[in-house]
Each structure stands twice: as C-alpha cells, then as structure tokens.
Design an enzyme around this catalytic site. Structure first.
Site, PDB file in Angstrom:
ATOM      1  N   TRP A  21      33.802  52.816  46.294  1.00  0.00           N
ATOM      2  CA  TRP A  21      35.238  52.692  45.968  1.00  0.00           C
ATOM      3  C   TRP A  21      35.932  54.056  46.031  1.00  0.00           C
ATOM      4  O   TRP A  21      36.979  54.230  46.675  1.00  0.00           O
ATOM      5  CB  TRP A  21      35.411  52.061  44.573  1.00  0.00           C
ATOM      6  CG  TRP A  21      36.823  51.851  44.130  1.00  0.00           C
ATOM      7  CD1 TRP A  21      37.960  51.848  44.917  1.00  0.00           C
ATOM      8  CD2 TRP A  21      37.269  51.605  42.791  1.00  0.00           C
ATOM      9  NE1 TRP A  21      39.072  51.601  44.144  1.00  0.00           N
ATOM     10  CE2 TRP A  21      38.673  51.458  42.830  1.00  0.00           C
ATOM     11  CE3 TRP A  21      36.616  51.482  41.559  1.00  0.00           C
ATOM     12  CZ2 TRP A  21      39.443  51.205  41.695  1.00  0.00           C
ATOM     13  CZ3 TRP A  21      37.376  51.216  40.420  1.00  0.00           C
ATOM     14  CH2 TRP A  21      38.774  51.081  40.498  1.00  0.00           C
ATOM     15  N   ASP A  51      27.883  49.380  48.379  1.00  0.00           N
ATOM     16  CA  ASP A  51      28.890  48.402  47.971  1.00  0.00           C
ATOM     17  C   ASP A  51      30.279  48.926  48.329  1.00  0.00           C
ATOM     18  O   ASP A  51      30.632  50.047  47.974  1.00  0.00           O
ATOM     19  CB  ASP A  51      28.826  48.163  46.457  1.00  0.00           C
ATOM     20  CG  ASP A  51      29.881  47.156  46.014  1.00  0.00           C
ATOM     21  OD1 ASP A  51      29.700  45.956  46.303  1.00  0.00           O
ATOM     22  OD2 ASP A  51      30.893  47.565  45.424  1.00  0.00           O
ATOM     23  N   TYR A  56      39.363  48.854  49.558  1.00  0.00           N
ATOM     24  CA  TYR A  56      39.172  50.257  49.150  1.00  0.00           C
ATOM     25  C   TYR A  56      39.792  51.157  50.229  1.00  0.00           C
ATOM     26  O   TYR A  56      39.225  51.358  51.297  1.00  0.00           O
ATOM     27  CB  TYR A  56      37.694  50.596  48.953  1.00  0.00           C
ATOM     28  CG  TYR A  56      37.016  49.847  47.805  1.00  0.00           C
ATOM     29  CD1 TYR A  56      37.772  49.173  46.837  1.00  0.00           C
ATOM     30  CD2 TYR A  56      35.628  49.833  47.675  1.00  0.00           C
ATOM     31  CE1 TYR A  56      37.142  48.506  45.785  1.00  0.00           C
ATOM     32  CE2 TYR A  56      35.005  49.169  46.624  1.00  0.00           C
ATOM     33  CZ  TYR A  56      35.776  48.504  45.694  1.00  0.00           C
ATOM     34  OH  TYR A  56      35.146  47.841  44.656  1.00  0.00           O
ATOM     35  N   HIS A 122      36.030  38.793  45.530  1.00  0.00           N
ATOM     36  CA  HIS A 122      36.361  40.015  44.790  1.00  0.00           C
ATOM     37  C   HIS A 122      37.192  39.705  43.541  1.00  0.00           C
ATOM     38  O   HIS A 122      38.420  39.749  43.567  1.00  0.00           O
ATOM     39  CB  HIS A 122      37.122  40.954  45.729  1.00  0.00           C
ATOM     40  CG  HIS A 122      37.182  42.376  45.254  1.00  0.00           C
ATOM     41  ND1 HIS A 122      37.640  43.390  46.055  1.00  0.00           N
ATOM     42  CD2 HIS A 122      36.827  42.967  44.079  1.00  0.00           C
ATOM     43  CE1 HIS A 122      37.593  44.532  45.381  1.00  0.00           C
ATOM     44  NE2 HIS A 122      37.115  44.307  44.184  1.00  0.00           N
ATOM     45  N   SER A 153      31.871  38.885  42.763  1.00  0.00           N
ATOM     46  CA  SER A 153      32.058  40.022  41.876  1.00  0.00           C
ATOM     47  C   SER A 153      32.981  39.496  40.783  1.00  0.00           C
ATOM     48  O   SER A 153      34.100  39.061  41.078  1.00  0.00           O
ATOM     49  CB  SER A 153      32.697  41.194  42.622  1.00  0.00           C
ATOM     50  OG  SER A 153      32.821  42.294  41.744  1.00  0.00           O
TER      51      SER A 153
HETATM   52  N1  LIG Z   1      36.054  44.587  41.018  1.00  0.00           N
HETATM   53  C1  LIG Z   1      34.980  45.080  41.583  1.00  0.00           C
HETATM   54  O1  LIG Z   1      34.275  44.391  42.255  1.00  0.00           O
HETATM   55  C2  LIG Z   1      34.639  46.536  41.353  1.00  0.00           C
HETATM   56  C3  LIG Z   1      35.355  47.274  40.399  1.00  0.00           C
HETATM   57  C4  LIG Z   1      34.944  48.566  40.126  1.00  0.00           C
HETATM   58  C5  LIG Z   1      33.867  49.124  40.818  1.00  0.00           C
HETATM   59  N2  LIG Z   1      33.215  48.393  41.763  1.00  0.00           N
HETATM   60  C6  LIG Z   1      32.079  48.956  42.508  1.00  0.00           C
HETATM   61  O2  LIG Z   1      31.218  49.639  41.612  1.00  0.00           O
HETATM   62  C7  LIG Z   1      31.052  50.995  42.050  1.00  0.00           C
HETATM   63  C8  LIG Z   1      30.816  51.894  40.853  1.00  0.00           C
HETATM   64  O3  LIG Z   1      31.845  51.811  39.913  1.00  0.00           O
HETATM   65  P1  LIG Z   1      32.957  52.942  39.779  1.00  0.00           P
HETATM   66  O4  LIG Z   1      32.889  53.832  40.986  1.00  0.00           O
HETATM   67  O5  LIG Z   1      34.220  52.265  39.461  1.00  0.00           O
HETATM   68  O6  LIG Z   1      32.538  53.728  38.474  1.00  0.00           O
HETATM   69  P2  LIG Z   1      31.286  54.605  38.049  1.00  0.00           P
HETATM   70  O7  LIG Z   1      30.196  54.481  39.030  1.00  0.00           O
HETATM   71  O8  LIG Z   1      31.006  54.279  36.642  1.00  0.00           O
HETATM   72  O9  LIG Z   1      31.897  56.089  38.078  1.00  0.00           O
HETATM   73  C9  LIG Z   1      32.046  56.747  39.298  1.00  0.00           C
HETATM   74  C10 LIG Z   1      32.727  58.104  39.105  1.00  0.00           C
HETATM   75  O10 LIG Z   1      32.057  58.919  38.166  1.00  0.00           O
HETATM   76  C11 LIG Z   1      32.040  60.278  38.616  1.00  0.00           C
HETATM   77  N3  LIG Z   1      30.618  60.608  38.860  1.00  0.00           N
HETATM   78  C12 LIG Z   1      29.710  59.872  39.560  1.00  0.00           C
HETATM   79  N4  LIG Z   1      28.500  60.438  39.538  1.00  0.00           N
HETATM   80  C13 LIG Z   1      28.614  61.565  38.804  1.00  0.00           C
HETATM   81  C14 LIG Z   1      27.701  62.563  38.412  1.00  0.00           C
HETATM   82  N5  LIG Z   1      26.417  62.515  38.766  1.00  0.00           N
HETATM   83  N6  LIG Z   1      28.160  63.590  37.649  1.00  0.00           N
HETATM   84  C15 LIG Z   1      29.448  63.648  37.271  1.00  0.00           C
HETATM   85  N7  LIG Z   1      30.378  62.717  37.607  1.00  0.00           N
HETATM   86  C16 LIG Z   1      29.952  61.675  38.380  1.00  0.00           C
HETATM   87  C17 LIG Z   1      32.867  60.323  39.898  1.00  0.00           C
HETATM   88  O11 LIG Z   1      34.247  60.548  39.612  1.00  0.00           O
HETATM   89  P3  LIG Z   1      34.867  61.989  39.231  1.00  0.00           P
HETATM   90  O12 LIG Z   1      34.052  63.049  39.875  1.00  0.00           O
HETATM   91  O13 LIG Z   1      36.268  61.936  39.740  1.00  0.00           O
HETATM   92  O14 LIG Z   1      34.842  62.033  37.728  1.00  0.00           O
HETATM   93  C18 LIG Z   1      32.729  58.899  40.403  1.00  0.00           C
HETATM   94  O15 LIG Z   1      33.767  58.500  41.262  1.00  0.00           O
HETATM   95  C19 LIG Z   1      32.338  51.275  42.831  1.00  0.00           C
HETATM   96  O16 LIG Z   1      32.229  52.402  43.681  1.00  0.00           O
HETATM   97  C20 LIG Z   1      32.501  49.969  43.560  1.00  0.00           C
HETATM   98  O17 LIG Z   1      31.635  49.921  44.675  1.00  0.00           O
HETATM   99  C21 LIG Z   1      33.586  47.103  42.021  1.00  0.00           C
END
Ligand SMILES: NC(=O)c1ccc[n+]([C@@H]2O[C@H](COP(=O)([O-])OP(=O)(O)OC[C@H]3O[C@@H](n4cnc5c(N)ncnc54)[C@H](OP(=O)(O)O)[C@@H]3O)[C@@H](O)[C@H]2O)c1
Length: 328
Positions: A21, A51, A56, A122, A153
C-alpha cells in the site's frame, strides 16, 4: 524463512510477505526508486507473497510490482490484489459482473499477467456477503482463466465468518496485531477448520508498534495517519488499527520493556503474529529497503515465551480492548 500452506490453493508462502500500500499512495511522499529497491530486496530475501490493490495509487502499486517482476524474470511470487474500491460508492449493486470484469481486466494489465493469482474483494459493504451471486461472479472469472483464486479482505470478524461459508473463498485478510486480538478469539479456529488462509494486515498498527512515534510526531497531509485519523476518508480501523493515537502511544510504552536482545519492537510485533498457527502470512508495509529487510528478519526470532504472550495480552485487555474489541 519458514513457509505455511496457503489454505486450499496447494501453494505455500513465506510467513512474512510484503504489503504494497505505502508504495502506492496515502503514506505521504514515497520514492519510487526506494520502493523498487525494497521490493527487489524482499524478493531476494525469499519473500514470495505480495499484497496490493487496484486503488493503491490508482494502480501505481500494481504497476511497480509488475516492473520489478519483469526486471527479475524467473519464479513469480504469489501476488494478491484487491478489487471493488474503485467504485465511487460502496454498494452491493456496484459489485456487478460488468464492474468486476472491468476491475479484473485492469489489474491484469497493471500487473502484466494473463491470470491473477489471488483477487480479494476489498472491504465490500457488509451486505455483499449475503449476496451469493457476487461470489458466483468470482467463480466465473476463475472459469474464464482470468483469476486463479479469490478471497476477501474484511473489516469485521463477522464479515469473515460469513465469507468463509462460501466454499470458493480461499483466504481472509483482516487487521490482526497486538492491538487487535478478536480475530484470534472468534475467527481463527473456523478458518483453520475450513482450511482458509489468513492474511494478517496492518501488523505494525500503521507503524505505532515500531515504537518510533511520540506525541509530537507530525505526519504529512497526504499520509492517512494525518488525514484519516478519525476515519474521515475510510474505515478508521485501517489507521493505527483504530486505536486513538495517544492510547496507542501509552500502550506501546508498556510493551517497550518487553523488547530484549537485538530485536526491535517492530520485529517483536511481527513475531507475535507468527505465534498464531492460523495465520498464513503477515504483510507489513515497507517504504524502503531498510524496513523491508528488518521486517523479514522477524521470522528468524525464536518463539515468544508464554509469559511474554500473557504480558502483551494484558496490555491489550487493559489499555486497548475498550476501543476496538467490539467495533471490528
Ligand atoms: N483494506 C485493506 O484491505 C487493507 C488496509 C490496510 C492495509 N492493507 C494491506 O496491509 C499491508 C500492511 O498494512 P499497512 O501498510 O497499512 O500497515 P503496517 O504494516 O502496520 O505499517 C506499515 C508502515 O510502518 C512503517 N514501518 C514498516 N516497517 C517498519 C520498520 N521495520 N521500522 C520502522 N517503521 C516501519 C512504515 O511507515 P513509515 O516509515 O512512514 O512510518 C510502513 O509504511 C498494506 O501495505 C496493504 O497491503 C490492506
């Protein structure tokens, strides 16, 4: 990295995947070159599950993935995309055969492939799960050879429970992390009984569970952690898991002393998710190579002790549960 079987598909995937995302949009400024480097590094390190979604960056994330896969050649990872959110309004009628076909055709073009591995509905409106004809449309897309598998999802546990009644649904993607325990209580056993894969999304609670944020952290206006903090643009559960920011920060301070050795809090948060057998893959989002590599390394941590699991559950019970447990 250890692999887990992906439900009934006959495929296995590594426990840590790549959430794409952030490399699309809604997370402030993200650099394409850094995103591409992150994807290459993740794939080099053995990640074989990505994913994404057609929305996105309005297809930008899908196209970046296609570009990286073309540059690499060879074995393709399992690429899961999502459809439905291009609709101007979320209605059951929007999930028509015509619209679903058009979404899938577009994702086929964006991902530069002739068959999509996995298409997830979605976060459709709850009512859609009570319309079997929508799922029959997905079956027909399989029959036409345009998609290999489909899943959902979901926002809510109850939507997942309804969705897995459809025998063609191979996977459920749901928010699951230290700040969202209800799927483990209510969904995981049923999913396992039906051999449905579980994709754990938002595993770091949008970065809160990395422990790097403070009260005065500022996010860009184009970052959902700024513009969707109260659910202004989409379900607030997708931003910090729906936990009010200050509540989340306080809970993080209770978790911080549990982090030990060389592991980071982010890695602890990911390893915690992998303690649940029903989870097939956790999909942390990464905006650069450093984050991608750090997240993959979480799979190498030893299992967490019972006392650790209990301590984290206690933080959830006392600090977080009142805000999220009965909402999703
Ligand atoms: N409705 C749906 O279906 C839906 C909704 C949400 C997400 N998703 C999917 O789930 C995936 C994961 O969720 P998410 O991206 O929303 O949230 P997440 O994985 O909880 O957080 C990702 C964010 O945390 C920070 N980060 C990641 N790894 C890190 C590390 N090792 N150290 C420090 N900061 C780190 C980065 O942002 P910063 O560096 O800017 O802090 C990154 O963009 C998405 O990419 C997407 O594919 C789907």
């Amino acid at each position: 990295m250890r692999s887990r079987s992906f439900g009934r598909t006959g495929r296995s995937v590594g426990e840590i995947g790549f959430g794409a995302w952030a490399i699309g949009d809604a997370w402030g400024q993200v650099d394409d070159e850094e995103a591409i480097a992150a994807l290459h590094a993740a794939l080099d390190a053995g990640v074989d599950f990505i994913d994404t979604a057609d929305v996105y960056g309005d297809g930008h994330s899908e196209r970046l993935i296609a570009r990286v896969l073309k540059e690499r050649g060879g074995a393709r990872p399992l690429v899961a995309t999502k459809v439905g959110r291009r609709l101007p309004q979320q209605t059951v009628a929007g999930y028509s055969e015509e619209n679903l076909n058009a979404f899938v055709e577009r994702s086929l073009r964006n991902l530069a492939t002739d068959c999509l591995d996995l298409v997830q509905l979605h976060c459709p409106p709850t009512d859609l799960y009570y319309h079997p004809e929508a799922f029959e449309r997905m079956e027909r897309l399989i029959g036409q050879g345009k998609i290999r598998h489909y899943g959902v999802s979901v926002e809510r546990v109850e939507e997942a429970l309804k969705a897995i009644e459809y025998p063609g649904v191979v996977s459920v993607q749901i928010v699951f992390n230290m700040f969202r325990l209800r799927p483990a209580e209510r969904l995981f056993r049923q999913a396992q009984e039906r051999n449905v894969a579980i994709i754990a999304r938002v595993p770091l609670a949008s970065g809160l569970l990395t422990g790097k944020f403070a009260r005065d952290t500022r996010f860009e206006n184009t970052d959902h952690r700024q513009f969707n903090r109260n659910g202004e643009a989409f379900d607030v559960g997708e931003t910090f898991s729906g936990v009010p920011y200050e509540v989340g920060l306080a809970a993080v301070e209770r978790i911080r002393p549990l982090v030990s050795g060389d592991a980071t809090m982010a890695q602890l948060a990911l390893r915690w998710i992998l303690m649940f057998d029903a989870v097939t893959v956790a999909i942390p989002g990464a905006r650069n190579l450093r984050q991608a590599m750090a997240n993959i390394a979480a799979a190498d941590l030893p299992p967490l002790a019972d006392e650790m699991m209990d301590a984290i559950a206690q933080v959830y019970q006392e600090d977080v549960k009142p805000y999220v447990h009965n909402r999703w």
